[in-house]
Design an enzyme around this catalytic site. Structure first.
Site, mmCIF file in Angstrom:
data_model
loop_
_atom_site.group_PDB
_atom_site.id
_atom_site.type_symbol
_atom_site.label_atom_id
_atom_site.label_comp_id
_atom_site.label_asym_id
_atom_site.label_seq_id
_atom_site.Cartn_x
_atom_site.Cartn_y
_atom_site.Cartn_z
ATOM 1 N N SER A 19 0.815 -1.217 0.000
ATOM 2 C CA SER A 19 0.000 0.000 0.000
ATOM 3 C C SER A 19 0.852 1.273 0.000
ATOM 4 C CB SER A 19 -0.960 -0.052 1.192
ATOM 5 O OG SER A 19 -1.887 0.977 1.106
ATOM 6 N N ASP B 203 -1.226 1.271 -3.966
ATOM 7 C CA ASP B 203 -2.072 0.254 -4.598
ATOM 8 C C ASP B 203 -3.409 0.824 -5.072
ATOM 9 O OD1 ASP B 203 -2.894 0.543 -1.931
ATOM 10 O OD2 ASP B 203 -3.816 -1.432 -1.900
ATOM 11 N N ASP C 5 -6.047 2.112 -3.728
ATOM 12 C CA ASP C 5 -7.366 1.986 -3.088
ATOM 13 C C ASP C 5 -7.768 3.305 -2.433
ATOM 14 O OD1 ASP C 5 -5.558 1.785 -0.992
ATOM 15 O OD2 ASP C 5 -6.592 0.141 0.022
HETATM 16 MG MG MG Z 1 -3.649 1.320 -0.066
#
Ligand code: MG
Length: 459
Positions: A97, A243, A245
């Protein structure tokens, strides 16, 4: 038994703590927990160790009997979206992440596309600790790699149906996209163009060394993006974490919009005209009160839960909330997928700008602003537990005290949250008020309660 998964899943420096042998072990334990029943979908972000670790996880999955899909280098939300659509029993994302480049991690996902909560993670840890030789399947039952088409076109097509692209195109929205060399790089420039934007890119080439900027899209890491937005006269700047998100926004004046405020705007746009009778927004205890202000204007209820994406997703399912989110800019959309969706949030905010024909700055200013102060008290893990148990004794009974996650003290003009950190040796103090001076005062008050408790413990 040693723990593999912390509050952020399994994340560590590669080839020091996180080795291919460990990744293989996690893959095998996951296959065991599924009784060898796949398929399992795997994907990875741009880190230098991504495919090496994915091969290791996949070897574990196959030796445990599971077939494996490879989605390749894609954003985490695409993996979550794909899992139920590929009728899979689980998913694995190799990502760290927003951590620095030397880190990588393994995050596990259930068959509905929600990330594993601590309960299934504990089962994986138990299986991982058992003798490996007894858990491999016989040679006739090995899993195999399954062919899947590039999932990006379907995902993109469905994403674009979530917003009115003709409106975005009509507004000729100009955006600067900063992918930071992360997983957003492989999709975002094209997606934004397809949505009708005029796009300028920054660090939108996959780069596992993250040489352009740090993978955490914090305000202090986005100086170049801010400058570029102002210099080019763009309408909005956007930056994703490693990543993808999560996404954060910069307005046309180069001002960083806090993640909870963009979450609040996304909730406002998605729920405002929704025909749903009971509108519900799930968030965690550390989110700004702006979410309450927004909820009031659209007649929605705010349901609070503990910090962490799995907790928010679980609560969303429990109360059937339409949207959920965090103060860091992560937003989850019921009916789409059960994970934080950096790409859908991107389109949602663009949809809002185009629909309102207003700047992000104007939209943000429609709702009250707050000042936040974050500080902490260094302490050991043992101290954390005692402080959490005893600090409430210091707090006057007339102050509203919520113990959902840590201790949140609510005053008429603000709040302070005292919460043990899950990753660092400290007790976090997080205060919010209408003015900076008041937020500082509340943070200091919180610190005093913790210090006094610690003195009493020592006596
Ligand atoms: Mg993330």
């Amino acid at each position: 038994m040693s723990r593999l998964f912390g509050t952020q899943g399994l994340r560590a420096i590669v080839n020091e703590t996180l080795t291919p042998a460990m990744a293989y072990g996690v893959g095998l334990a996951l296959a065991n927990s599924l009784n060898g029943k796949g398929p399992v979908v795997t994907a990875w972000d741009t880190r230098t160790s991504n495919e090496m670790l994915n091969h290791a996880v996949s070897a574990g999955l196959m030796t445990g009997g599971c077939d494996v899909y490879y989605l390749g280098l894609v954003p985490t939300p695409l993996l979550s979206f794909a899992i139920p659509r590929l009728n899979s029993t689980a998913g694995v994302m190799v990502t760290a992440s927003h951590n620095p480049p030397e880190f990588n991690g393994i995050k596990l996902w259930g068959k509905d596309g929600a990330s594993y909560t601590s309960k299934p993670e504990r089962l994986i840890e138990q299986l991982f600790a058992q003798p490996e030789s007894k858990r491999r399947v016989s040679w006739k039952l090995f899993g195999k790699p399954l062919i899947t088409e590039d999932f990006r076109p379907l995902y993109t097509q469905e994403l674009l149906q979530q917003v009115d692209c003709s409106r975005i195109r009509k507004q000729r929205l100009r955006v600067v996209a900063d992918c930071g060399g992360g997983a957003a790089s492989v999709m975002i420039p094209r997606l934004l163009k397809q949505a009708g934007c005029q796009v300028e890119t920054q660090f939108c080439v996959p780069d596992g060394l993250f040489q352009g900027r740090h993978p955490e899209p914090k305000e202090e890491n986005l100086g170049k993006l801010k400058d570029q937005v102002v210099k080019t006269g763009a309408d909005v700047g956007m930056a994703w974490d490693g990543d993808a998100d999560r996404v954060v926004f910069i307005d046309h004046k180069g001002r960083f919009i806090m993640g909870d405020r963009s979450f609040a705007l996304a909730a406002y746009y998605r729920l405002r005209d929704s025909p749903v009778k009971h509108k519900k927004i799930v968030t965690q205890v550390a989110t700004s009160d702006v979410i309450r202000d927004v909820a009031e204007t659209i007649d929605a209820e705010v349901v609070l839960t503990k910090v962490g994406e799995p907790n928010i997703v679980a609560k969303m399912k429990e109360v059937d909330a339409q949207i959920g989110g965090e103060e860091n800019g992560g937003v989850i959309y019921n009916g789409w997928s059960w994970t934080r969706e950096g790409l859908l949030t991107t389109l949602t905010i663009l949809g809002l700008l185009a629909h309102e024909e207003a700047s992000l700055n104007e939209l943000d200013k429609r709702f009250p602003s707050y000042s936040q102060v974050k500080t902490g008290l260094p302490c050991t893990d043992d101290e954390k537990a005692i402080l959490l148990e005893r600090v409430a004794e210091q707090i006057p009974t007339d102050i509203k005290c919520d113990k959902l996650d840590g201790i949140k003290l609510r005053y008429s003009d603000g709040w302070v949250l005292l919460r043990p950190s899950g990753t660092e040796p400290k007790f976090r103090i997080f205060a919010e008020a209408k003015t900076h001076a008041r937020a500082e005062e509340l943070a200091k008050q919180g610190l005093r309660y913790l210090q006094k408790t610690r003195e009493e413990i020592k006596i």
